[in-house]
Design a protein around this motif. Structure first.
Motif, PDB file in Angstrom:
ATOM      1  N   ASN A  26       0.615  -1.301   0.076  1.00 53.66           N
ATOM      2  CA  ASN A  26       0.061   0.101   0.015  1.00 53.66           C
ATOM      3  C   ASN A  26       0.699   1.327   0.155  1.00 53.66           C
ATOM      4  OD1 ASN A  26      -2.410  -1.525   0.145  1.00 53.66           O
ATOM      5  ND2 ASN A  26      -2.029  -1.713   2.356  1.00 53.66           N
ATOM      6  N   ASN A  27       0.378   2.375  -0.233  1.00 50.91           N
ATOM      7  CA  ASN A  27       0.914   3.562  -0.453  1.00 50.91           C
ATOM      8  C   ASN A  27       2.148   3.751  -1.325  1.00 50.91           C
ATOM      9  OD1 ASN A  27      -0.887   4.857   1.433  1.00 50.91           O
ATOM     10  ND2 ASN A  27       0.196   3.782   3.060  1.00 50.91           N
ATOM     11  N   ALA A  28       2.145   2.926  -2.577  1.00 53.92           N
ATOM     12  CA  ALA A  28       3.341   2.787  -3.222  1.00 53.92           C
ATOM     13  C   ALA A  28       3.333   4.247  -4.213  1.00 53.92           C
ATOM     14  CB  ALA A  28       3.092   1.732  -4.189  1.00 53.92           C
ATOM     15  N   LYS A  29       4.341   4.372  -4.645  1.00 50.30           N
ATOM     16  CA  LYS A  29       4.838   5.433  -5.587  1.00 50.30           C
ATOM     17  C   LYS A  29       4.101   5.177  -6.959  1.00 50.30           C
ATOM     18  CE  LYS A  29       9.195   7.067  -3.673  1.00 50.30           C
ATOM     19  NZ  LYS A  29      10.468   7.176  -4.105  1.00 50.30           N
ATOM     20  N   SER A  30       3.251   6.293  -7.373  1.00 47.83           N
ATOM     21  CA  SER A  30       2.438   5.828  -8.437  1.00 47.83           C
ATOM     22  C   SER A  30       3.486   5.811  -9.954  1.00 47.83           C
ATOM     23  CB  SER A  30       1.549   7.095  -8.823  1.00 47.83           C
ATOM     24  OG  SER A  30       2.196   8.407  -8.786  1.00 47.83           O
ATOM     25  N   ASP A  31       4.597   6.432  -9.536  1.00 46.74           N
ATOM     26  CA  ASP A  31       5.727   6.357 -10.717  1.00 46.74           C
ATOM     27  C   ASP A  31       6.635   5.098 -10.842  1.00 46.74           C
ATOM     28  OD1 ASP A  31       7.050   7.238  -8.646  1.00 46.74           O
ATOM     29  OD2 ASP A  31       8.297   8.971  -9.870  1.00 46.74           O
ATOM     30  N   ALA A  32       6.478   4.361  -9.917  1.00 48.35           N
ATOM     31  CA  ALA A  32       7.009   3.051  -9.710  1.00 48.35           C
ATOM     32  C   ALA A  32       7.195   2.259 -11.035  1.00 48.35           C
ATOM     33  CB  ALA A  32       6.476   2.002  -8.807  1.00 48.35           C
ATOM     34  N   THR A  33       8.460   1.707 -11.530  1.00 48.52           N
ATOM     35  CA  THR A  33       8.891   1.289 -12.981  1.00 48.52           C
ATOM     36  C   THR A  33       8.704  -0.257 -12.687  1.00 48.52           C
ATOM     37  OG1 THR A  33      11.164   1.074 -12.303  1.00 48.52           O
ATOM     38  CG2 THR A  33      10.340   3.029 -13.391  1.00 48.52           C
ATOM     39  N   ALA A  34       8.639  -0.823 -14.049  1.00 47.24           N
ATOM     40  CA  ALA A  34       8.259  -2.250 -13.919  1.00 47.24           C
ATOM     41  C   ALA A  34       9.698  -2.821 -13.334  1.00 47.24           C
ATOM     42  CB  ALA A  34       7.970  -2.599 -15.199  1.00 47.24           C
ATOM     43  N   ALA A  35      10.743  -2.155 -13.853  1.00 50.21           N
ATOM     44  CA  ALA A  35      11.964  -2.637 -13.416  1.00 50.21           C
ATOM     45  C   ALA A  35      12.138  -2.740 -11.760  1.00 50.21           C
ATOM     46  CB  ALA A  35      13.044  -1.816 -14.187  1.00 50.21           C
TER      47      ALA A  35
END
Length: 75
Positions: A26-35
């Protein structure tokens, strides 16, 4: 009415018995990358002795964004 947005990462795995399960952050960064998510999943697999149900293989991942709007239901 107040509106809130939340972001989570759902990571899907199978265990050694090929039973599917997932972990949610939860509360992850919305710009997290697939990598970045793949790297995290690989670390989780490499440290599988830390889990009750150890992840054995990655099967997928999703970033889930939820928007909630409060409703006024008072009389």
């Amino acid at each position: 009415m107040a509106t809130t947005t939340s972001t989570k990462v759902v990571m899907s795995f199978i265990d050694e018995d090929e039973k599917a399960f997932s972990f949610t952050l939860n509360n992850a960064k919305s710009d997290a990358t697939a990598a970045a998510v793949k790297g995290l999943m690989d670390v989780m697999i490499s440290k599988s002795d830390s889990f009750i149900q150890p992840p054995y293989q990655k099967t997928g991942a999703q970033i889930v964004v939820t928007t909630a709007t409060d409703l006024d239901v008072s009389d």
